[in-house]
Design an enzyme around this catalytic site. Structure first.
Site, PDB file in Angstrom:
ATOM      1  N   LYS A 133       2.315  -2.753  -6.916  1.00  0.00           N
ATOM      2  CA  LYS A 133       2.618  -4.131  -7.450  1.00  0.00           C
ATOM      3  C   LYS A 133       2.466  -4.529  -8.825  1.00  0.00           C
ATOM      4  O   LYS A 133       3.386  -5.501  -8.979  1.00  0.00           O
ATOM      5  CB  LYS A 133       1.088  -4.867  -6.453  1.00  0.00           C
ATOM      6  CG  LYS A 133       1.304  -4.721  -5.011  1.00  0.00           C
ATOM      7  CD  LYS A 133       0.226  -5.281  -4.457  1.00  0.00           C
ATOM      8  CE  LYS A 133       0.063  -5.603  -2.898  1.00  0.00           C
ATOM      9  NZ  LYS A 133       0.240  -4.029  -2.339  1.00  0.00           N
ATOM     10  N   GLU A 144      -4.801 -11.702  -9.860  1.00  0.00           N
ATOM     11  CA  GLU A 144      -3.904 -12.632  -9.338  1.00  0.00           C
ATOM     12  C   GLU A 144      -4.877 -14.120  -9.326  1.00  0.00           C
ATOM     13  O   GLU A 144      -5.846 -14.153  -8.783  1.00  0.00           O
ATOM     14  CB  GLU A 144      -3.092 -12.585  -8.082  1.00  0.00           C
ATOM     15  CG  GLU A 144      -1.906 -11.633  -8.476  1.00  0.00           C
ATOM     16  CD  GLU A 144      -1.290 -11.441  -6.864  1.00  0.00           C
ATOM     17  OE1 GLU A 144      -1.477 -12.160  -5.933  1.00  0.00           O
ATOM     18  OE2 GLU A 144      -0.287 -10.725  -7.086  1.00  0.00           O
ATOM     19  N   HIS A 188      -6.047 -11.012   6.188  1.00  0.00           N
ATOM     20  CA  HIS A 188      -4.876 -10.646   5.694  1.00  0.00           C
ATOM     21  C   HIS A 188      -3.767  -9.981   6.720  1.00  0.00           C
ATOM     22  O   HIS A 188      -2.683  -9.205   6.168  1.00  0.00           O
ATOM     23  CB  HIS A 188      -5.053  -9.830   4.670  1.00  0.00           C
ATOM     24  CG  HIS A 188      -5.987 -10.213   3.743  1.00  0.00           C
ATOM     25  ND1 HIS A 188      -5.424 -11.336   2.830  1.00  0.00           N
ATOM     26  CD2 HIS A 188      -7.167  -9.824   3.324  1.00  0.00           C
ATOM     27  CE1 HIS A 188      -6.698 -11.648   1.752  1.00  0.00           C
ATOM     28  NE2 HIS A 188      -7.486 -10.734   2.333  1.00  0.00           N
ATOM     29  N   ARG A 208      11.730  -2.329   3.751  1.00  0.00           N
ATOM     30  CA  ARG A 208      11.917  -1.640   5.091  1.00  0.00           C
ATOM     31  C   ARG A 208      11.960  -2.866   5.972  1.00  0.00           C
ATOM     32  O   ARG A 208      11.961  -3.981   5.387  1.00  0.00           O
ATOM     33  CB  ARG A 208      10.724  -0.887   5.431  1.00  0.00           C
ATOM     34  CG  ARG A 208       9.374  -1.896   5.374  1.00  0.00           C
ATOM     35  CD  ARG A 208       8.159  -1.061   6.108  1.00  0.00           C
ATOM     36  NE  ARG A 208       6.875  -1.818   5.713  1.00  0.00           N
ATOM     37  CZ  ARG A 208       6.406  -3.092   6.407  1.00  0.00           C
ATOM     38  NH1 ARG A 208       7.068  -3.603   7.241  1.00  0.00           N
ATOM     39  NH2 ARG A 208       5.433  -3.609   6.071  1.00  0.00           N
TER      40      ARG A 208
END
Length: 613
Positions: A116, A200, A235, A297
């Site tokens: 990330k 973040e 999540h 994907r």
């Protein structure tokens, strides 16, 4: 066109790939673990090869065994599906090095987007807007705490190698930062072998917006518009839809252009998804939507994109992997109608969504919509893999009708004895806020009490079950009085309680082999047994049953012992969590039927409490 493909996966996605490949005349080879020897994808494929024991690490995650199966079968290509090895760049390279076609992006593209922090740095360089925060090399607690303060609380700590909701912690107070950081790092190291994190800004009204992109080997990249995956629990996506509610044309154009820009930055080929997080506190605005990550994907939720565009994304994957150009240009793609997908899982919302395993003695899925599934009636849901039973996909002219159809579809599901989230899905799709488009990632948590009302069957189900217990129509009517209504209250044991209700059949309740189905849920019922505690409506029985499959950690009482309501009786461990089972009322332990260390299935009687005389 490639003439044969090995699917390095299982379940519904393997079945989905086989369906398109067969329609294109491509020979299919399935692989399977010992646990999946009789699975649906094995039966559907032209050929099937065993690759190891039930544990995924010894089968579906074993690259050497999968490559050996491809060589043995003469497969020309490997399709990884999603999950397992689908985003493993080393496996992709191994497929190419073996002289096979890899149906996916180039290994370098997978690596570029796999971490990330590196992906965000690449997106910044490409001019793609990213979430405010820190993704630097200095991983000292002091530097991370300082960057969190500079970003502004609340913040989200995320594992750089994370995925699937693991390695993430929200922090609202600076005093909690270091503790959350340590916890996040431990989980990241255990799950991914990498404890590095990034920081973040936590968006308080977050929407999860993602864009489907597709690239070919001729330098063409298109987008197939956006999806909204904001309805999540811990999540994990629950309901996905396309297009995104509240997305105007200008914002759509901006976000989709950013997605194509992101894909070009890594020279992308094949199907991929650019995920964004949006601050929806004032609606969807282009300047409040930021890049989050890329999934290199095919996504679980790809059917909603197929529904609104009329494109078969698996067919595109096979064509692109064969060297063909994209079948359609950007100007040829458009949105038609509205689509939604719900993930039907073998889990019990009433026990905190713990997985439910066992044989699918009854499996009735709606036949008026698209259903992608990897199981059949009689198959077994095992604890070895993801517990998804099916995906329910609806397509309608508008969003309101799509939500209505999804709620009806979920409510019509009949599964037994394995528990599912079908009732939860039906209530979510019918919730007024969802129908109105008022969704964000906190929707389920805010409405949990409404979406998971408990495991007690509603009165309409109790009455219908009671009606099913009445004698046949030619038998004498109980409670008959001349010129008066029939009085025929019946005691029925249902949902762990014995209730006395007036029998009343209901069209909304399906009675099948001693099970009452309503709204996507099922309850076994029958005449009360003499060894059960009989009380009024809603009174718990004295039988203690396993709420989930697991292992008995401790038996804390003995037969003949006097207990009070709430006394801890038995401790059960499942999915690395312990649950204490307690006495439902004051009484005496009449029977203990298990011992410490014993493995038990869901619904097994563990102990019995009787009222004191």
């Amino acid at each position: 066109m490639i003439d044969s493909v090995l699917i390095a996966n299982r379940g519904e996605i393997a079945c989905r790939i086989i369906r398109t490949a067969r329609a294109m005349g491509v020979r299919t080879i399935a692989v399977h673990s010992e646990a999946d020897a009789t699975a649906r994808h094995v039966a559907m494929a032209d050929e099937a090869i065993a690759i190891g024991p039930a544990a995924a690490r010894d089968s579906y995650l074993n690259a050497d065994r999968i490559l050996a199966a491809a060589r043995a079968s003469g497969a020309a290509a490997i399709h990884p599906g999603y999950g397992f090895l689908s985003e493993n760049a080393d496996f992709a390279q191994g497929v190419i090095d073996a002289g096979l076609v890899w149906i996916g992006p180039r290994p370098d593209s997978i690596r570029a987007m796999g971490l990330k922090d590196a992906a965000k740095a690449r997106m910044i360089a490409a001019g793609v807007p990213v979430t405010p925060g820190y993704q630097g090399e200095d991983q000292s607690p002091e530097r991370l705490a300082a960057e969190a303060a500079a970003t502004g609380y609340p913040v989200l700590i995320k594992a750089v190698a994370g995925g699937g909701g693991k390695g993430m912690r929200r922090v609202d107070d600076p005093a909690d930062f270091l503790g959350a950081l340590e916890s996040c790092r431990r989980e990241a190291a255990a799950s991914f072998g990498d404890d590095r994190v990034l920081i973040e800004k936590y968006i308080l009204s977050p929407r999860h917006i993602e864009v489907q992109v597709f690239g070919d080997t001729h330098g063409n990249i298109v987008h197939l518009f956006e999806r909204d995956c904001s309805l999540q629990r811990r999540h994990q996506k629950v309901i996905e839809e396309a297009p995104a509610p509240g997305m105007d044309e200008a914002t759509r154009a901006s976000v989709c252009a950013a997605a194509v820009q992101a894909a070009r930055a890594v020279d992308y080929v094949g199907a991929g998804t650019i995920e964004f997080i949006a601050d929806a506190s004032h609606g969807l605005r282009a300047d409040r939507i930021w890049f989050m990550e890329m999934n290199t994907r095919l996504q679980v939720e790809h059917p909603v994109t197929e529904a609104i565009t009329g494109v078969d994304l698996v067919e595109w994957q096979l064509r692109i992997a064969s060297g063909e150009p994209l079948p359609l240009a950007q100007d040829d793609l458009s949105i038609t109608g509205w689509a939604m997908e719900a993930r039907l899982y073998a889990e019990n919302p009433a026990t905190g969504f713990l997985p439910s395993t066992g044989r699918l003695d009854r499996l009735a899925l709606p036949d008026t919509i698209r259903v992608d599934t990897g199981v059949r009636e009689g198959d077994v849901v095992t604890p070895h893999y993801d517990p998804m039973i099916a995906k329910l996909i609806v397509h309608a002219p508008d969003r309101t009708e799509a939500a209505t159809r999804l709620a009806m579809a979920a409510g019509s599901v009949r599964v037994w004895p394995v528990r599912t989230n079908a009732g939860f899905l039906a209530r979510a799709a019918a919730h007024p806020d969802f129908v109105a488009g008022h969704v964000d990632t906190g929707f389920i948590e805010r409405h949990l009490a409404t979406l998971v009302p408990g495991d007690t069957p509603p009165p309409v189900v109790q009455q219908a079950a009671a009606a099913a217990l009445l004698p046949q129509a030619n038998a004498p009517l109980a409670g008959f009085r001349l010129n008066a209504p029939v009085q025929c209250d019946v005691s029925v044991e249902i949902g762990g309680a014995i209730v006395r209700v007036t029998p009343q059949p209901a069209d909304a309740v399906v009675i099948d082999s001693g099970i009452a189905y309503h709204g996507g849920e099922g309850w076994s019922f029958g005449r009360p047994r003499s060894d059960r505690f009989v009380g009024g409506a809603g009174t718990a029985s004295g039988t203690i049953v396993a709420p989930m499959p697991g292992r008995i950690v401790a038996v804390l009482v003995a037969e003949g012992e006097v207990v009070t309501r709430g006394t801890r009786l038995i401790v059960l461990e499942a999915m690395k969590m312990e649950q204490a089972l307690t006495a439902p009322f004051d009484g005496i332990v009449a029977e203990v039927k298990v011992a410490a260390g014993q493995q038990v299935r869901e619904g097994l009687t563990l102990a019995r409490i009787e009222e004191q005389g």
